[in-house]
Design an enzyme around this catalytic site. Sequence first.
Site, mmCIF file in Angstrom:
data_model
loop_
_atom_site.group_PDB
_atom_site.id
_atom_site.type_symbol
_atom_site.label_atom_id
_atom_site.label_comp_id
_atom_site.label_asym_id
_atom_site.label_seq_id
_atom_site.Cartn_x
_atom_site.Cartn_y
_atom_site.Cartn_z
ATOM 1 N N ARG A 54 0.865 -1.162 0.000
ATOM 2 C CA ARG A 54 0.000 0.000 0.000
ATOM 3 C C ARG A 54 0.912 1.225 0.000
ATOM 4 N NH1 ARG A 54 2.416 2.146 3.636
ATOM 5 N NH2 ARG A 54 0.851 3.716 3.681
ATOM 6 N N GLY A 55 0.246 2.425 -0.157
ATOM 7 C CA GLY A 55 1.045 3.631 -0.339
ATOM 8 C C GLY A 55 1.148 3.911 -1.837
ATOM 9 N N ALA A 56 0.808 5.152 -2.231
ATOM 10 C CA ALA A 56 0.649 5.482 -3.661
ATOM 11 C C ALA A 56 1.853 5.108 -4.528
ATOM 12 C CB ALA A 56 0.314 6.968 -3.792
ATOM 13 N N ARG A 94 -7.448 -0.342 -6.837
ATOM 14 C CA ARG A 94 -7.790 0.707 -5.873
ATOM 15 C C ARG A 94 -7.908 2.022 -6.648
ATOM 16 N NH1 ARG A 94 -4.177 1.120 -0.656
ATOM 17 N NH2 ARG A 94 -6.020 2.265 0.132
ATOM 18 N N GLN A 207 -2.025 2.744 9.979
ATOM 19 C CA GLN A 207 -0.749 2.794 9.247
ATOM 20 C C GLN A 207 0.297 3.592 10.034
ATOM 21 O OE1 GLN A 207 -3.741 3.120 7.820
ATOM 22 N NE2 GLN A 207 -3.728 2.597 5.656
ATOM 23 N N ASP A 248 -2.054 10.850 -2.190
ATOM 24 C CA ASP A 248 -2.376 9.776 -3.130
ATOM 25 C C ASP A 248 -2.710 10.353 -4.503
ATOM 26 O OD1 ASP A 248 -2.651 7.012 -1.559
ATOM 27 O OD2 ASP A 248 -3.117 8.729 -0.273
ATOM 28 N N ASN A 258 -5.401 12.514 0.482
ATOM 29 C CA ASN A 258 -4.519 11.672 1.293
ATOM 30 C C ASN A 258 -5.384 10.911 2.289
ATOM 31 O OD1 ASN A 258 -1.803 10.792 1.942
ATOM 32 N ND2 ASN A 258 -1.998 11.947 3.844
ATOM 33 N N LYS A 259 -4.754 10.101 3.124
ATOM 34 C CA LYS A 259 -5.482 9.256 4.066
ATOM 35 C C LYS A 259 -6.549 10.044 4.836
ATOM 36 C CE LYS A 259 -5.188 5.814 4.360
ATOM 37 N NZ LYS A 259 -6.097 4.890 3.646
HETATM 38 O O1 MRU Z 1 -4.499 3.271 2.233
HETATM 39 P P1 MRU Z 1 -3.006 3.483 2.111
HETATM 40 O O2 MRU Z 1 -2.219 2.940 3.246
HETATM 41 O O3 MRU Z 1 -2.480 3.064 0.760
HETATM 42 O O4 MRU Z 1 -2.870 5.098 2.171
HETATM 43 C C1 MRU Z 1 -1.594 5.642 2.055
HETATM 44 C C2 MRU Z 1 -1.590 7.125 2.186
HETATM 45 O O5 MRU Z 1 -2.589 7.806 2.326
HETATM 46 C C3 MRU Z 1 -0.235 7.788 2.022
HETATM 47 O O6 MRU Z 1 -0.162 8.938 2.794
HETATM 48 C C4 MRU Z 1 -0.052 8.148 0.552
HETATM 49 O O7 MRU Z 1 -0.267 7.012 -0.216
HETATM 50 C C5 MRU Z 1 1.295 8.712 0.265
HETATM 51 S S1 MRU Z 1 2.471 7.494 0.341
HETATM 52 C C6 MRU Z 1 3.922 8.185 -0.007
#
Ligand code: MRU
Length: 368
Positions: A54-56, A94, A207, A248, A258-259
């Site tokens: 996970r993470g963009a 996603r 996270q 993201d 973002n999250k």
């Molecule tokens: O649902 P996730 O864990 O994929 O969400 C991740 C985030 O919101 C991060 O802040 C974002 O992807 C940036 S990662 C460098």
Amino acid sequence: MLVNGKNHHTIWVHPDNKEIIQVIDQRKIPFEFEVVGLKTPEETFDAIKNMTVRGAPLIGITGAYGIYLGLVNDQSKDWKANLVDTADYLKSARPTAVNLALIIDELVSILGICETWKEACQLAFETSNFMKLREIEWSEAIGNFGCGLIEEVSIRKNGEPVNILTHCNAGWLACIDWGTAIAPMYKAFHKGIPIHVWVDETRPRNQGARLTAWELAQEGVPHTVIPDNTGGHLMQHGMVDLCIVGSDRTTLSGDVANKIGTYLKALAAFDNKIPFYVALPSSSIDFTMNDGITEIPIEQRDREEVSWMEGLDENGQLAKVKIMPDVSPVANYGFDVTPARYVTGLITERGICSASREGILKLFPEVR
Ligand code: MRU
């Protein structure tokens, strides 16, 4: 970055079999460090959907390797047509992180020059590896530019620790190495600049408490985990000097997805005049969108992520406990959008700019 003192990336080609892509199972961290081998686009899709990865930025690069795995598993004469289907399939894993679609589309367009299946496999492999290294370079550049911001505050505080609040995990676990929001913190820490990180736990998947705290601890960076609703109080009491979060998907006008919970931190920072920076590579900028609130697709995930909590039980076993009544409905939005007006600046691989069309086009004039 370091895992038990050894340098690690989040994704790599199996050393003995280049048709297996290995990733860290982030669902098990910090309690177990497990490596999973992906061999098909289906396994890649699942790993993105169920958040093994996970993470963009990492989602994007995993998507690229998924295209490669789709090709090596497809010796049919329709590989060109199947390539497009595999791309659409993987992009649907996603919806919010734009990296997934941007990276896959970039790779598929590059593969357009290939005449033979063999050529396509080789070019997909080489290009995925290149894109991985490119993300590492971009993350490190973000780290260097952001470190300058931390240094300025440190000088202003005569070397007293700089208190930085971050939300979710935008560290190396969300990328390949270094991270985005956390990269400046690693650079400052390794430069000997005293820092302390407030880590939002980041419900419902935690996270922050699980991934950000773990990776900061591995590197020895001072940090404190806080419940998500604590940041505003800390800001009111002068205990936060800077906020740095990831993204993201950021639009050309500077609106930031973002999250979930990031927007509320931006509001509190704005009310307390705390600088609120967003760190992101250009692979997270959607140059085709403007109004983030109406245009960015926001993922909704399963109720179980909210109604159950996972952790170690008293016997040290990974366990899940239910934390609410079954009869109560749940809404589980994965992301929110922070309007550009609450963002002090964007920290990109090309430098820092205002969260605006002008600012972004100054650093990325080629997209005009
Ligand atoms: O649902 P996730 O864990 O994929 O969400 C991740 C985030 O919101 C991060 O802040 C974002 O992807 C940036 S990662 C460098």
